[in-house]
Design a protein around this motif. Sequence first.
Motif, PDB file in Angstrom:
ATOM      1  N   ALA A 167     -28.034  26.570   7.517  1.00 53.27           N
ATOM      2  CA  ALA A 167     -28.199  27.796   6.729  1.00 53.27           C
ATOM      3  C   ALA A 167     -27.151  27.868   5.623  1.00 53.27           C
ATOM      4  CB  ALA A 167     -28.104  29.012   7.633  1.00 53.27           C
ATOM      5  N   ALA A 168     -25.899  27.511   5.953  1.00 51.25           N
ATOM      6  CA  ALA A 168     -24.835  27.510   4.942  1.00 51.25           C
ATOM      7  C   ALA A 168     -25.114  26.483   3.858  1.00 51.25           C
ATOM      8  CB  ALA A 168     -23.490  27.223   5.607  1.00 51.25           C
ATOM      9  N   ALA A 169     -25.641  25.313   4.235  1.00 46.74           N
ATOM     10  CA  ALA A 169     -25.944  24.268   3.261  1.00 46.74           C
ATOM     11  C   ALA A 169     -27.012  24.721   2.271  1.00 46.74           C
ATOM     12  CB  ALA A 169     -26.400  23.001   3.984  1.00 46.74           C
ATOM     13  N   ILE A 170     -28.053  25.354   2.788  1.00 49.96           N
ATOM     14  CA  ILE A 170     -29.108  25.868   1.905  1.00 49.96           C
ATOM     15  C   ILE A 170     -28.531  26.924   0.970  1.00 49.96           C
ATOM     16  CG2 ILE A 170     -31.311  27.112   1.844  1.00 49.96           C
ATOM     17  CD1 ILE A 170     -31.852  25.891   4.657  1.00 49.96           C
ATOM     18  N   GLY A 171     -27.680  27.801   1.524  1.00 52.38           N
ATOM     19  CA  GLY A 171     -27.041  28.825   0.703  1.00 52.38           C
ATOM     20  C   GLY A 171     -26.145  28.227  -0.369  1.00 52.38           C
ATOM     21  N   ASN A 172     -25.411  27.174  -0.033  1.00 50.13           N
ATOM     22  CA  ASN A 172     -24.554  26.508  -1.021  1.00 50.13           C
ATOM     23  C   ASN A 172     -25.381  25.929  -2.164  1.00 50.13           C
ATOM     24  OD1 ASN A 172     -22.200  27.069   0.357  1.00 50.13           O
ATOM     25  ND2 ASN A 172     -22.122  25.099   1.407  1.00 50.13           N
ATOM     26  N   ALA A 173     -26.497  25.298  -1.816  1.00 43.86           N
ATOM     27  CA  ALA A 173     -27.359  24.711  -2.851  1.00 43.86           C
ATOM     28  C   ALA A 173     -27.961  25.798  -3.741  1.00 43.86           C
ATOM     29  CB  ALA A 173     -28.469  23.888  -2.194  1.00 43.86           C
ATOM     30  N   LEU A 174     -28.406  26.891  -3.137  1.00 45.28           N
ATOM     31  CA  LEU A 174     -28.964  27.989  -3.922  1.00 45.28           C
ATOM     32  C   LEU A 174     -27.893  28.631  -4.797  1.00 45.28           C
ATOM     33  CD1 LEU A 174     -31.329  29.822  -4.642  1.00 45.28           C
ATOM     34  CD2 LEU A 174     -30.802  31.202  -2.608  1.00 45.28           C
ATOM     35  N   THR A 175     -26.689  28.776  -4.270  1.00 52.61           N
ATOM     36  CA  THR A 175     -25.572  29.312  -5.057  1.00 52.61           C
ATOM     37  C   THR A 175     -25.316  28.447  -6.282  1.00 52.61           C
ATOM     38  OG1 THR A 175     -24.519  30.242  -3.087  1.00 52.61           O
ATOM     39  CG2 THR A 175     -23.120  29.908  -5.009  1.00 52.61           C
ATOM     40  N   ALA A 176     -25.344  27.129  -6.100  1.00 52.08           N
ATOM     41  CA  ALA A 176     -25.110  26.213  -7.223  1.00 52.08           C
ATOM     42  C   ALA A 176     -26.214  26.343  -8.266  1.00 52.08           C
ATOM     43  CB  ALA A 176     -25.015  24.782  -6.713  1.00 52.08           C
ATOM     44  N   ALA A 177     -27.458  26.487  -7.811  1.00 51.04           N
ATOM     45  CA  ALA A 177     -28.563  26.646  -8.762  1.00 51.04           C
ATOM     46  C   ALA A 177     -28.412  27.936  -9.568  1.00 51.04           C
ATOM     47  CB  ALA A 177     -29.892  26.644  -8.009  1.00 51.04           C
ATOM     48  N   LEU A 178     -28.047  29.013  -8.909  1.00 52.14           N
ATOM     49  CA  LEU A 178     -27.830  30.283  -9.604  1.00 52.14           C
ATOM     50  C   LEU A 178     -26.634  30.194 -10.543  1.00 52.14           C
ATOM     51  CD1 LEU A 178     -28.464  32.591  -6.530  1.00 52.14           C
ATOM     52  CD2 LEU A 178     -29.855  32.563  -8.601  1.00 52.14           C
ATOM     53  N   LEU A 179     -25.569  29.495 -10.102  1.00 50.47           N
ATOM     54  CA  LEU A 179     -24.390  29.323 -10.946  1.00 50.47           C
ATOM     55  C   LEU A 179     -24.721  28.497 -12.181  1.00 50.47           C
ATOM     56  CD1 LEU A 179     -21.342  29.612 -11.453  1.00 50.47           C
ATOM     57  CD2 LEU A 179     -20.997  27.613  -9.982  1.00 50.47           C
ATOM     58  N   LYS A 180     -25.539  27.469 -12.018  1.00 47.04           N
ATOM     59  CA  LYS A 180     -25.951  26.649 -13.159  1.00 47.04           C
ATOM     60  C   LYS A 180     -26.673  27.513 -14.189  1.00 47.04           C
ATOM     61  CE  LYS A 180     -28.788  22.650 -14.420  1.00 47.04           C
ATOM     62  NZ  LYS A 180     -27.730  21.953 -15.186  1.00 47.04           N
ATOM     63  N   SER A 181     -27.590  28.347 -13.734  1.00 43.57           N
ATOM     64  CA  SER A 181     -28.336  29.214 -14.646  1.00 43.57           C
ATOM     65  C   SER A 181     -27.417  30.216 -15.336  1.00 43.57           C
ATOM     66  CB  SER A 181     -29.441  29.943 -13.885  1.00 43.57           C
ATOM     67  OG  SER A 181     -30.216  30.743 -14.746  1.00 43.57           O
ATOM     68  N   ALA A 182     -26.537  30.857 -14.549  1.00 41.39           N
ATOM     69  CA  ALA A 182     -25.619  31.852 -15.114  1.00 41.39           C
ATOM     70  C   ALA A 182     -24.641  31.204 -16.090  1.00 41.39           C
ATOM     71  CB  ALA A 182     -24.857  32.552 -13.994  1.00 41.39           C
ATOM     72  N   SER A 183     -24.160  30.000 -15.773  1.00 46.73           N
ATOM     73  CA  SER A 183     -23.229  29.299 -16.666  1.00 46.73           C
ATOM     74  C   SER A 183     -23.914  28.910 -17.970  1.00 46.73           C
ATOM     75  CB  SER A 183     -22.680  28.052 -15.977  1.00 46.73           C
ATOM     76  OG  SER A 183     -21.978  28.383 -14.801  1.00 46.73           O
ATOM     77  N   GLY A 184     -25.178  28.535 -17.879  1.00 51.29           N
ATOM     78  CA  GLY A 184     -25.928  28.220 -19.084  1.00 51.29           C
ATOM     79  C   GLY A 184     -26.074  29.434 -19.992  1.00 51.29           C
ATOM     80  N   ILE A 185     -26.305  30.590 -19.384  1.00 50.89           N
ATOM     81  CA  ILE A 185     -26.395  31.834 -20.161  1.00 50.89           C
ATOM     82  C   ILE A 185     -25.053  32.154 -20.804  1.00 50.89           C
ATOM     83  CG2 ILE A 185     -26.707  34.344 -19.936  1.00 50.89           C
ATOM     84  CD1 ILE A 185     -28.844  33.711 -17.802  1.00 50.89           C
ATOM     85  N   LEU A 186     -23.958  31.958 -20.053  1.00 49.46           N
ATOM     86  CA  LEU A 186     -22.620  32.201 -20.602  1.00 49.46           C
ATOM     87  C   LEU A 186     -22.348  31.302 -21.805  1.00 49.46           C
ATOM     88  CD1 LEU A 186     -19.770  33.473 -20.400  1.00 49.46           C
ATOM     89  CD2 LEU A 186     -19.190  31.652 -18.786  1.00 49.46           C
ATOM     90  N   ALA A 187     -22.703  30.021 -21.686  1.00 49.27           N
ATOM     91  CA  ALA A 187     -22.456  29.079 -22.778  1.00 49.27           C
ATOM     92  C   ALA A 187     -23.317  29.376 -24.004  1.00 49.27           C
ATOM     93  CB  ALA A 187     -22.708  27.652 -22.297  1.00 49.27           C
ATOM     94  N   ALA A 188     -24.546  29.831 -23.773  1.00 49.19           N
ATOM     95  CA  ALA A 188     -25.472  30.030 -24.888  1.00 49.19           C
ATOM     96  C   ALA A 188     -25.365  31.407 -25.523  1.00 49.19           C
ATOM     97  CB  ALA A 188     -26.903  29.785 -24.413  1.00 49.19           C
ATOM     98  N   ASP A 189     -25.167  32.440 -24.697  1.00 53.05           N
ATOM     99  CA  ASP A 189     -25.287  33.814 -25.187  1.00 53.05           C
ATOM    100  C   ASP A 189     -24.026  34.652 -25.055  1.00 53.05           C
ATOM    101  OD1 ASP A 189     -28.033  33.351 -25.768  1.00 53.05           O
ATOM    102  OD2 ASP A 189     -28.512  33.671 -23.651  1.00 53.05           O
ATOM    103  N   GLY A 190     -22.979  34.117 -24.414  1.00 52.25           N
ATOM    104  CA  GLY A 190     -21.727  34.845 -24.341  1.00 52.25           C
ATOM    105  C   GLY A 190     -21.521  35.624 -23.058  1.00 52.25           C
ATOM    106  N   PHE A 191     -20.327  36.239 -22.979  1.00 53.38           N
ATOM    107  CA  PHE A 191     -19.900  36.886 -21.738  1.00 53.38           C
ATOM    108  C   PHE A 191     -20.719  38.136 -21.402  1.00 53.38           C
ATOM    109  CE2 PHE A 191     -16.759  39.389 -19.208  1.00 53.38           C
ATOM    110  CZ  PHE A 191     -16.655  38.497 -18.145  1.00 53.38           C
ATOM    111  N   THR A 192     -21.128  38.895 -22.422  1.00 57.46           N
ATOM    112  CA  THR A 192     -21.920  40.107 -22.168  1.00 57.46           C
ATOM    113  C   THR A 192     -23.239  39.755 -21.503  1.00 57.46           C
ATOM    114  OG1 THR A 192     -20.922  41.228 -24.071  1.00 57.46           O
ATOM    115  CG2 THR A 192     -22.991  42.131 -23.214  1.00 57.46           C
ATOM    116  N   ALA A 193     -23.908  38.732 -22.005  1.00 56.85           N
ATOM    117  CA  ALA A 193     -25.167  38.295 -21.404  1.00 56.85           C
ATOM    118  C   ALA A 193     -24.941  37.792 -19.975  1.00 56.85           C
ATOM    119  CB  ALA A 193     -25.804  37.206 -22.263  1.00 56.85           C
ATOM    120  N   PHE A 194     -23.819  37.101 -19.767  1.00 53.34           N
ATOM    121  CA  PHE A 194     -23.471  36.598 -18.434  1.00 53.34           C
ATOM    122  C   PHE A 194     -23.347  37.749 -17.433  1.00 53.34           C
ATOM    123  CE2 PHE A 194     -20.004  35.591 -15.407  1.00 53.34           C
ATOM    124  CZ  PHE A 194     -20.547  34.491 -14.772  1.00 53.34           C
ATOM    125  N   LEU A 195     -22.739  38.858 -17.861  1.00 51.93           N
ATOM    126  CA  LEU A 195     -22.544  40.003 -16.975  1.00 51.93           C
ATOM    127  C   LEU A 195     -23.830  40.795 -16.720  1.00 51.93           C
ATOM    128  CD1 LEU A 195     -19.115  41.453 -18.185  1.00 51.93           C
ATOM    129  CD2 LEU A 195     -19.580  40.087 -16.136  1.00 51.93           C
TER     130      LEU A 195
END
Length: 307
Positions: A167-195
């Motif tokens: 269960a923790a492993a699946i959660g870690n993988a999902l966390t990484a996928a969400l982090l990848k998406s959020a980091s992409g938004i931060l890089a492309a659109d800035g901190f306000t969009a990230f929040l």
Amino acid sequence: MIGLAVFFAVMGAASNAVGTAFQRKAASAVPTGGGLRLLLALARHPVWLAGICGVVASAAFQALALVNGPLALVQPLFIMELPFALLIAGSLMHRGLPARGWAAVAGVVAGLALVLVAASPSGSHDQAPMVRWVPALIGCLGAMAGAFALARPGRSPLLRAAALAAAAAIGNALTAALLKSASGILAADGFTAFLTTWQTYGFAVVGVCSLLLLENALQAGSLAASQPALTIGDATVSLLLGVTLFGEHIRTGVWLLPELVGAGLIVWGVLRLIRVVPHAQQTLAGDTVPASPGGRVPDPADGRVDG
């Protein structure tokens, strides 16, 4: 870009290992207990603060790695956290790594290299449409809930540890996928969009849940039951999420054979490390029970001594 992703992922694994080892060393120097008093006691130790810096740096490195490379490449590299943590803890606790331990580290590294070279993850998008996110979230969260239910009290310690680690492993993988998406938004659109994006709060919530599941897995049974499920589960689910969410590609067909051989080497190396390194349980589970006179740590799951 791939080179940067590999570099940042390895740095993230090393930083998290430093954080783990330093926090465990600080915890062994304060009275047992919990709550705010324990936190205040730990905060007075520079070693613990160094550990927190390691964890923060790891999150930053992971975000940079995911922005620069495929999820299916980045997450498996975090397997290196285990040998890093044990090597660093050995230095802090003045315990050298035995020859069998070095052989196990070599097995993990060789297996990981074989898997990544054979799979050759490539192609990645920072974002995925909701039509892909919805089934991914339902599948991952449903699998986590199912594994958690399987680990209900009364089951054997080995089964509970393996199920909670899965269960923790699946959660870690999902966390990484969400982090990848959020980091992409931060890089492309800035901190306000990230929040203001849901992925930012998603990776925070899922990440905390994964951490709690991991702590419970480490308390439920032997590391020999939990660590393989955690190690292979995270890499496998990350690979699936990379392909289904972000359009990543991996090689199949005849390449599956070396990929399976590499996965087997990783599992062998992880199990070997756990058995031959005396402080493995203390390092990964935060157990401060002293080692036996022979230098071996009692396994709290079954009353035996691993050696």
